[in-house]
Enzyme design. Structure first.
Site, short mmCIF file in Angstrom:
data_model
loop_
_atom_site.label_atom_id
_atom_site.label_comp_id
_atom_site.label_asym_id
_atom_site.label_seq_id
_atom_site.Cartn_x
_atom_site.Cartn_y
_atom_site.Cartn_z
N HIS A 261 -1.07 11.58 -9.12
CA HIS A 261 -2.23 11.74 -10.03
C HIS A 261 -2.00 10.79 -11.20
O HIS A 261 -1.94 9.57 -11.01
CB HIS A 261 -2.30 13.21 -10.42
CG HIS A 261 -3.55 13.67 -11.11
ND1 HIS A 261 -4.63 12.86 -11.34
CD2 HIS A 261 -3.90 14.88 -11.64
CE1 HIS A 261 -5.58 13.53 -11.97
NE2 HIS A 261 -5.15 14.76 -12.17
N HIS A 301 -7.87 6.39 -3.08
CA HIS A 301 -8.39 7.47 -3.93
C HIS A 301 -9.03 8.51 -3.03
O HIS A 301 -9.64 8.15 -2.03
CB HIS A 301 -9.42 6.92 -4.92
CG HIS A 301 -9.66 7.84 -6.07
ND1 HIS A 301 -10.53 8.90 -5.99
CD2 HIS A 301 -9.12 7.88 -7.30
CE1 HIS A 301 -10.52 9.53 -7.14
NE2 HIS A 301 -9.67 8.96 -7.95
N ASP A 357 -5.39 3.15 -11.87
CA ASP A 357 -4.00 2.97 -12.29
C ASP A 357 -3.42 1.62 -11.92
O ASP A 357 -2.32 1.28 -12.36
CB ASP A 357 -3.12 4.06 -11.68
CG ASP A 357 -3.40 5.41 -12.31
OD1 ASP A 357 -3.57 5.44 -13.52
OD2 ASP A 357 -3.47 6.41 -11.58
N1 CMC Z 1 -0.81 3.02 0.39
C1 CMC Z 1 -0.72 3.01 1.73
N2 CMC Z 1 -1.41 3.83 2.53
C2 CMC Z 1 -2.21 4.73 1.94
C3 CMC Z 1 -2.36 4.79 0.55
C4 CMC Z 1 -1.62 3.89 -0.24
N3 CMC Z 1 -1.72 3.89 -1.57
N4 CMC Z 1 -3.23 5.78 0.24
C5 CMC Z 1 -3.62 6.31 1.40
N5 CMC Z 1 -3.00 5.67 2.43
C6 CMC Z 1 -3.23 5.90 3.86
C7 CMC Z 1 -2.52 7.17 4.33
O1 CMC Z 1 -1.22 6.91 4.77
C8 CMC Z 1 -3.45 7.62 5.43
O2 CMC Z 1 -3.18 6.82 6.56
P1 CMC Z 1 -3.26 7.47 8.04
O3 CMC Z 1 -4.70 7.85 8.21
O4 CMC Z 1 -2.80 6.38 8.94
O5 CMC Z 1 -2.34 8.64 8.04
C9 CMC Z 1 -4.83 7.22 4.93
O6 CMC Z 1 -4.62 6.11 4.04
C10 CMC Z 1 -5.55 8.34 4.18
O7 CMC Z 1 -4.68 8.77 3.12
P2 CMC Z 1 -4.60 10.25 2.55
O8 CMC Z 1 -3.24 10.50 2.03
O9 CMC Z 1 -5.16 11.20 3.58
O10 CMC Z 1 -5.65 10.16 1.38
P3 CMC Z 1 -5.77 11.16 0.17
O11 CMC Z 1 -7.20 11.20 -0.19
O12 CMC Z 1 -5.09 12.46 0.47
O13 CMC Z 1 -4.92 10.44 -0.95
C11 CMC Z 1 -4.22 9.36 -2.90
C12 CMC Z 1 -5.42 9.90 -2.10
C13 CMC Z 1 -4.71 8.81 -4.24
C14 CMC Z 1 -3.24 10.50 -3.18
C15 CMC Z 1 -3.53 8.26 -2.05
O14 CMC Z 1 -4.44 7.21 -1.78
C16 CMC Z 1 -2.27 7.73 -2.71
O15 CMC Z 1 -1.20 8.32 -2.55
N6 CMC Z 1 -2.39 6.60 -3.48
C17 CMC Z 1 -1.24 6.09 -4.20
C18 CMC Z 1 -1.06 6.88 -5.47
C19 CMC Z 1 -2.10 6.54 -6.50
O16 CMC Z 1 -2.40 5.38 -6.76
N7 CMC Z 1 -2.64 7.60 -7.16
C20 CMC Z 1 -3.61 7.44 -8.23
C21 CMC Z 1 -4.91 8.03 -7.88
S1 CMC Z 1 -6.19 7.54 -9.03
C22 CMC Z 1 -5.79 8.30 -10.50
C23 CMC Z 1 -5.85 9.77 -10.46
O17 CMC Z 1 -6.74 10.36 -9.85
O18 CMC Z 1 -5.00 10.37 -11.10
#
Ligand code: CMC
Length: 422
Positions: A261, A301, A357
């Site tokens: 987050h 995101h 971010d």
């Molecule tokens: N790098 C590589 N792969 C990713 C990433 C990433 N940053 N984010 C998602 N994926 C992949 C993930 O591995 C999955 O692949 P597969 O379908 O093959 O298993 C697919 O994309 C869907 O990901 P998810 O984890 O189901 O998506 P989510 O909606 O649960 O996660 C997130 C959203 C923000 C937690 C995630 O994108 C992430 O961990 N990003 C990096 C951390 C980050 O930058 N966070 C800040 C968010 S914005 C500020 C805030 O809201 O606080």
């Protein structure tokens, strides 16, 4: 085409038809079918837990609006304090409302001396400023008897004012403690962002460059609210038990602390430092894709499946800041990462774009903030978002204490066995 949905319980043949409004239908339909039937929805991916009139977000189109105003216009023309008023009250203030609001916030920036002398001074010398911020927000509530009086609008307004005004003071205090500098008291002659920068950096003479003051204000505007994210949900869940707003905001700040987050901006800079050079970008991206490395922090995101509109504004603000401070050497690595990822089918297919971010950490670093302060910088303006949602929650007659159900997957009943027989 009817704006209704019909759900049939195949076990009984019973069916229920309910309206779809704004893309949402009431879960009471399921209750009507069978009161012991629940929807399994981990992480609330498909659940709207409240009605809200504060922030509109269209993740596919990359749209973000506060109370109907596009984020791009607010970032260009407004100030954080004006946006705070807008989020809380639903309308932009007129001239006299803005003057009063600015005066009131400005004159609530001081905190009780015991907060600093007894509470903050008690932390270990290397305490993380975000850990200090979380606990200071909760501790602040103990200074106000009326904080628990959440049914009174007058009391709520007072706590809202206090929390918005004092969060930069708590943040700067946490930083100065962590580097052993004497606390710099608020200066009520300065604007909200300038006062914060002054409390952070003033040692002897200190002049604030108006371009950096504006950049700080823009960052505050961009982070002020983002509808039902993890931190705001924590605020609503804890607030729904009628805890005081300081305790609820501390819970929200705790949620924000996590690296998925608000902690992501810190993780982005650490990632860029680890990568070290643009030559290492392709190998890093390969590791991300194969799952052997970390995620590409600052990308992806839950809601945006397009470029995060805040990231576009932040990228531009970064160049404004670098004009004053000189370019952050990590910028080239970030640009190369972005270019590589946006041309790679792994990221394109999963709709992973830079989020808020990805570039904010680079600005914070150029402004002189240590990495450990980044999430605190997010928490200062998000305080108003949390409070706007808290206020909305308390005024919403349809809301009750948050209490989701579970899908029990444990063992069936069994008899206790004394330890000597196990
Ligand atoms: N790098 C590589 N792969 C990713 C990433 C990433 N940053 N984010 C998602 N994926 C992949 C993930 O591995 C999955 O692949 P597969 O379908 O093959 O298993 C697919 O994309 C869907 O990901 P998810 O984890 O189901 O998506 P989510 O909606 O649960 O996660 C997130 C959203 C923000 C937690 C995630 O994108 C992430 O961990 N990003 C990096 C951390 C980050 O930058 N966070 C800040 C968010 S914005 C500020 C805030 O809201 O606080």
């Amino acid at each position: 085409m009817p704006d209704t949905i019909t759900i049939i319980d195949d076990r009984t043949g019973k069916k229920v038809t309910v309206p779809i409004e704004g893309g949402v239908f009431p879960a009471s339909a399921v209750r009507e079918l069978d009161p012991s039937l629940y929807i399994y929805d981990p992480a609330y991916m498909q659940t709207a837990a409240c009605k809200s009139a504060i922030t509109y977000l269209d993740g596919d189109a990359g749209i973000l609006r506060y109370r109907g105003y596009p984020i791009e216009q607010l970032a260009e023309k407004s100030t954080y304090l004006e946006v705070a008023y807008l989020l809380l009250n639903g309308e932009l203030p007129n001239k006299s409302q803005l003057e009063k609001w600015t005066h009131d916030v400005t004159h609530h920036t001081f905190i009780h001396e015991n907060m600093r002398k007894r509470f903050v001074d008690g932390f270990h010398y290397d305490a993380h400023p975000m850990g200090m911020f979380v606990s200071s927000v909760a501790a602040l509530g103990t200074f106000y008897d009326d904080a628990k009086d959440i049914q009174s609008k007058e009391s709520r307004d007072k706590q809202i004012l206090r929390l918005i005004a004092k969060s930069p003071t708590l943040a700067a205090m946490a930083y100065r403690f962590s580097v052993g500098l004497p606390f710099q008291y608020p200066d009520n002659n300065l604007s909200f962002p300038a006062n914060f920068l002054n409390m952070m950096w003033k040692v002897g003479e200190y002049e604030i460059d108006p371009r950096l003051e504006r950049a700080m204000d823009v960052l505050f505007i961009l982070h002020a609210d983002h509808e039902q994210n993890c931190g705001t949900t924590a605020m609503r869940v804890v607030g729904s038990s009628h805890a005081d707003p300081y305790t609820s905001a501390a819970a929200a700040a705790s949620a924000l602390y996590g690296p998925l987050h608000g902690g992501a901006n810190e993780a982005v800079v650490r990632m860029l430092e680890d990568i070290g050079s643009i030559d290492n970008v392709p190998a890093f991206i390969d590791d991300v894709k194969s799952g052997t490395g970390s995620r590409l922090m600052g990308f992806g995101h839950r809601v945006y499946k397009n470029y995060d509109p805040r990231a576009t504004i932040i990228k531009k603000t970064a160049y404004d800041v670098f004009e004053v401070t000189g370019k952050n050497p990590l910028l080239d690595i970030a640009l190369k990462l972005e270019e590589t990822a946006l041309n790679d089918s792994y990221f394109v297919d999963r709709k992973l774009y830079p989020n808020v971010d990805f570039y904010s950490g680079l600005i914070y670093q150029a402004l002189g903030f240590p990495v450990a302060m980044f999430t605190v910088l997010f928490a200062i303006p998000r305080t108003v978002g949390w409070l706007a949602h808290w206020q909305e929650l308390l005024n919403d007659k349809e809301q009750k204490i948050s209490r989701p159900r579970q899908w029990y997957t444990g063992v069936d009943p069994r008899d206790y066995v004394p330890v000597t027989s196990r």
